[in-house]
Motif scaffolding. Structure first.
Motif, PDB file in Angstrom:
ATOM      1  N   GLU A  76       0.809  -1.218   0.000  1.00 29.16           N
ATOM      2  CA  GLU A  76       0.000   0.000   0.000  1.00 29.16           C
ATOM      3  C   GLU A  76       0.842   1.269   0.000  1.00 29.16           C
ATOM      4  OE1 GLU A  76      -3.290   2.309   2.714  1.00 29.16           O
ATOM      5  OE2 GLU A  76      -2.861   0.220   3.143  1.00 29.16           O
ATOM      6  N   GLY A  77       0.584   2.123  -0.983  1.00 28.06           N
ATOM      7  CA  GLY A  77       1.257   3.408  -1.085  1.00 28.06           C
ATOM      8  C   GLY A  77       2.511   3.387  -1.942  1.00 28.06           C
ATOM      9  N   LEU A  78       3.076   2.216  -2.176  1.00 26.14           N
ATOM     10  CA  LEU A  78       4.284   2.088  -2.993  1.00 26.14           C
ATOM     11  C   LEU A  78       3.868   2.070  -4.461  1.00 26.14           C
ATOM     12  CD1 LEU A  78       7.406   1.575  -2.771  1.00 26.14           C
ATOM     13  CD2 LEU A  78       6.859  -0.843  -3.007  1.00 26.14           C
ATOM     14  N   HIS A  89       9.831  10.138   5.835  1.00 27.77           N
ATOM     15  CA  HIS A  89       9.392  10.899   4.675  1.00 27.77           C
ATOM     16  C   HIS A  89       9.440  10.039   3.429  1.00 27.77           C
ATOM     17  CE1 HIS A  89      13.777  11.641   4.916  1.00 27.77           C
ATOM     18  NE2 HIS A  89      13.711  11.405   3.629  1.00 27.77           N
ATOM     19  N   GLY A  90       8.649  10.433   2.468  1.00 25.82           N
ATOM     20  CA  GLY A  90       8.618   9.725   1.199  1.00 25.82           C
ATOM     21  C   GLY A  90       9.715  10.211   0.281  1.00 25.82           C
ATOM     22  N   LYS A  91       9.971   9.396  -0.747  1.00 24.91           N
ATOM     23  CA  LYS A  91      10.972   9.791  -1.737  1.00 24.91           C
ATOM     24  C   LYS A  91      10.602   9.237  -3.098  1.00 24.91           C
ATOM     25  CE  LYS A  91      14.136   7.165   0.637  1.00 24.91           C
ATOM     26  NZ  LYS A  91      15.470   6.735   1.008  1.00 24.91           N
ATOM     27  N   LEU A  92      10.984   9.996  -4.103  1.00 17.63           N
ATOM     28  CA  LEU A  92      10.781   9.618  -5.496  1.00 17.63           C
ATOM     29  C   LEU A  92      12.168   9.363  -6.083  1.00 17.63           C
ATOM     30  CD1 LEU A  92       8.755   9.326  -7.864  1.00 17.63           C
ATOM     31  CD2 LEU A  92       9.184  11.734  -8.367  1.00 17.63           C
ATOM     32  N   VAL A  93      12.390   8.150  -6.604  1.00 22.79           N
ATOM     33  CA  VAL A  93      13.710   7.725  -7.066  1.00 22.79           C
ATOM     34  C   VAL A  93      13.655   7.389  -8.543  1.00 22.79           C
ATOM     35  CG1 VAL A  93      15.541   6.022  -6.731  1.00 22.79           C
ATOM     36  CG2 VAL A  93      14.142   6.723  -4.797  1.00 22.79           C
ATOM     37  N   GLY A 112       6.606  -5.983   6.812  1.00 25.63           N
ATOM     38  CA  GLY A 112       7.695  -6.934   6.634  1.00 25.63           C
ATOM     39  C   GLY A 112       7.829  -7.481   5.223  1.00 25.63           C
ATOM     40  N   LYS A 113       6.939  -7.092   4.334  1.00 18.93           N
ATOM     41  CA  LYS A 113       7.008  -7.534   2.932  1.00 18.93           C
ATOM     42  C   LYS A 113       7.859  -6.548   2.137  1.00 18.93           C
ATOM     43  CE  LYS A 113       4.010 -10.821   3.629  1.00 18.93           C
ATOM     44  NZ  LYS A 113       4.529 -12.073   4.080  1.00 18.93           N
ATOM     45  N   TRP A 114       8.397  -7.028   1.028  1.00 21.21           N
ATOM     46  CA  TRP A 114       9.252  -6.184   0.197  1.00 21.21           C
ATOM     47  C   TRP A 114       8.875  -6.324  -1.266  1.00 21.21           C
ATOM     48  CZ3 TRP A 114      12.228  -8.603  -3.480  1.00 21.21           C
ATOM     49  CH2 TRP A 114      12.430  -9.983  -3.317  1.00 21.21           C
ATOM     50  N   LEU A 115       9.287  -5.331  -2.028  1.00 22.72           N
ATOM     51  CA  LEU A 115       9.126  -5.339  -3.477  1.00 22.72           C
ATOM     52  C   LEU A 115      10.466  -4.923  -4.070  1.00 22.72           C
ATOM     53  CD1 LEU A 115       6.571  -4.824  -5.894  1.00 22.72           C
ATOM     54  CD2 LEU A 115       8.106  -2.877  -5.933  1.00 22.72           C
ATOM     55  N   TRP A 159       8.004   5.584  -6.222  1.00 22.46           N
ATOM     56  CA  TRP A 159       7.570   6.415  -5.107  1.00 22.46           C
ATOM     57  C   TRP A 159       7.565   5.521  -3.873  1.00 22.46           C
ATOM     58  CZ3 TRP A 159       7.257  10.733  -2.750  1.00 22.46           C
ATOM     59  CH2 TRP A 159       6.435  10.873  -1.627  1.00 22.46           C
ATOM     60  N   ILE A 160       8.384   5.897  -2.886  1.00 25.13           N
ATOM     61  CA  ILE A 160       8.499   5.148  -1.641  1.00 25.13           C
ATOM     62  C   ILE A 160       7.896   6.011  -0.539  1.00 25.13           C
ATOM     63  CG2 ILE A 160      10.087   4.008  -0.058  1.00 25.13           C
ATOM     64  CD1 ILE A 160      12.066   4.093  -2.581  1.00 25.13           C
ATOM     65  N   PRO A 161       6.726   5.622  -0.020  1.00 24.49           N
ATOM     66  CA  PRO A 161       6.055   6.464   0.969  1.00 24.49           C
ATOM     67  C   PRO A 161       6.730   6.395   2.343  1.00 24.49           C
ATOM     68  CG  PRO A 161       4.770   4.475   0.588  1.00 24.49           C
ATOM     69  CD  PRO A 161       5.940   4.427  -0.351  1.00 24.49           C
TER      70      PRO A 161
END
Length: 176
Positions: free
Chosen positions: A9-11, A65-69, A91-94, A107-109
């Motif tokens: 959610e949010g990623l 904070h969020g970041k846009l990479v 605990g989950k990853w992408l 976008w990393i929230p």
């Protein structure tokens, strides 16, 4: 722009619409309008790293904070980990490849850790954040934590900074 929602959610993965002209390319997008993220991206970082450079998994505990990479030269494998205890994907990853060729952005929230490894001979990256990053609040989870079991690309030998070598385990990390 094409905004791709992920299972976390949010990623978001963002594929910008580019207009090609006789003078080159330029990005004609409105980030907040397209994503629904109310963002005032304030601080920018430009980094250049060599093949195998592995950074992360970094996050800010008291001022998340969020970041846009995005990657402007070369290619990287980027990972985001959900550190929000109340999230169903805690605990989950992408992980996904970002490159100058695919022009994807991530976008990393707030509430996520982020890391990446350089896959090409070198890579240049741009990162825009919602706020300044006071070092006192920065934390690091070790990149190869067995609980997270991140599947990093094979065939690239990781090279870590001293800070990243000192990352803590997921179970010992300060979380949200």
């Amino acid at each position: 722009m094409n905004v791709i929602k992920t299972d976390l959610e949010g990623l978001l993965v963002i594929e910008p619409n580019l207009i090609v002209g006789n003078r080159g390319l330029f990005n004609q997008t409105a980030f907040s309008k397209a994503t629904g993220v109310k963002a005032n991206l304030r601080q920018g970082k430009h980094s250049r790293l060599v093949k195998g450079a592995l950074c992360g998994l970094h996050y800010q505990i008291n001022c998340p904070h969020g970041k846009l990479v995005r990657v402007t030269v070369g290619n990287t494998f980027d990972v985001a980990v959900d550190l929000r205890r109340t999230s169903p994907t805690f605990g989950k990853w992408l992980g996904l490849k970002l490159s100058a060729g695919n022009k994807r952005q991530l976008w990393i929230p707030p509430g996520f850790a982020h890391g990446f490894i350089v896959l090409s001979d070198s890579a240049e990256r741009l990162c825009k954040t919602l706020d300044h990053q006071p070092l006192v609040h920065e934390r690091c989870i070790i990149w190869n934590d067995p609980y997270l079991a991140i599947k990093w690309p094979e065939g690239v030998v990781p090279s870590l900074s001293l800070k990243d070598q000192r990352g803590v385990s997921f179970k010992d990390a300060e979380l949200f």
